[in-house]
Design an enzyme around this catalytic site. Structure first.
Site, mmCIF file in Angstrom:
data_model
loop_
_atom_site.group_PDB
_atom_site.id
_atom_site.type_symbol
_atom_site.label_atom_id
_atom_site.label_comp_id
_atom_site.label_asym_id
_atom_site.label_seq_id
_atom_site.Cartn_x
_atom_site.Cartn_y
_atom_site.Cartn_z
ATOM 1 C CG ASN A 155 33.323 33.420 46.769
ATOM 2 O OD1 ASN A 155 33.516 33.540 47.952
ATOM 3 N ND2 ASN A 155 33.588 32.310 46.102
ATOM 4 C CD GLU A 178 25.004 43.241 41.363
ATOM 5 O OE1 GLU A 178 25.272 43.828 40.309
ATOM 6 O OE2 GLU A 178 24.668 42.028 41.401
ATOM 7 C CG ASN A 238 27.267 37.780 38.283
ATOM 8 O OD1 ASN A 238 28.483 37.850 38.420
ATOM 9 N ND2 ASN A 238 26.488 37.205 39.189
ATOM 10 C CB SER A 264 24.750 34.915 40.949
ATOM 11 O OG SER A 264 24.424 33.679 40.351
ATOM 12 C CE LYS A 268 18.558 30.594 43.924
ATOM 13 N NZ LYS A 268 18.986 30.631 45.335
ATOM 14 C CD GLU A 328 21.546 31.354 41.580
ATOM 15 O OE1 GLU A 328 21.831 32.350 40.905
ATOM 16 O OE2 GLU A 328 20.692 31.368 42.488
ATOM 17 C CG HIS A 358 24.584 39.037 43.908
ATOM 18 N ND1 HIS A 358 25.113 39.442 42.706
ATOM 19 C CD2 HIS A 358 25.110 37.807 44.158
ATOM 20 C CE1 HIS A 358 25.904 38.494 42.243
ATOM 21 N NE2 HIS A 358 25.921 37.510 43.116
#
Length: 206
Positions: A60, A69, A107, A36, A15, A10, A57
């Protein structure tokens, strides 16, 4: 639907480079990110076909949790969203549409709760075990927030809090120092020790 699957940390710059490179390989491929918390609009902005960038998304453990999502960037087309929703359904998941804001929906709600639980431990108000038991018995949570932090990964929780703090500029999203102290980024470990152990040890030491 054909796809190419890549995994990277992340880190926005990493990315963005990955998505920029992938977008040059095909004009028809959908670029879906499992990020996330990072901005899909920012990722799409570096791509040659930004209308085909979308967030997908998963949660886990993926085989157990049904939610996906689906995050629409400012540039994402209706057709791209429809294809991703169809894919999610084919995978046995439930797609929930969410706007592109720091932390998205789950989140943005969940990780600040974990962060606050870490503050409660740090301040000595309650032990990790007491917090987890209280939330299971008093709030009907199937898992306590600190046990969940172990499952998610303290480094991931820390990264999400940093994104929320930077994105909203609100001090209420300040990461608890415990997350920084015990993040693998700080201790160079592959995986942190159970949070219930390390946070208790930290409080006894400090």
């Amino acid at each position: 639907m054909q796809g190419h699957y890549r995994s990277c940390p992340e880190q926005p710059e990493l990315k963005e480079k990955l998505f920029r490179d992938l977008s040059q390989l095909s004009s028809t491929a959908i670029l879906a990110s499992n990020t996330s918390s990072l901005s899909l609009t920012r990722l799409a902005a570096v791509c040659e076909h930004p209308e085909r960038v979308v967030g997908m998304h998963f949660f886990n453990p993926v085989p157990v949790l049904k939610l996906v999502e689906v995050i629409r960037a400012e540039q994402t087309s209706d057709a791209t969203v429809a294809e991703i929703e169809t894919l999610a359904k084919a995978l046995g998941k439930t797609a929930v549409p969410v706007g592109d804001a720091p932390g998205f929906a789950v989140n943005r709600l969940l990780v600040p709760m974990i962060n606050e639980a870490a503050f409660i431990v740090q301040e000595g108000t309650a032990t990790p075990e007491a917090i987890d038991n209280a939330m299971k018995l008093g709030a009907a949570h199937p898992m306590g927030p600190l046990a969940l932090a172990d499952l998610i990964g303290l480094d991931v929780c820390l990264a999400i809090m940093e994104v929320l703090q930077e994105g909203f500029g609100d001090p209420k999203y300040r990461p608890c120092p415990l997350l920084s102290v015990w993040s693998p980024r700080a201790i160079l470990a592959a995986k942190p020790v159970a949070v219930s152990t390390i946070t208790t040890s930290f409080c006894r030491a400090g």
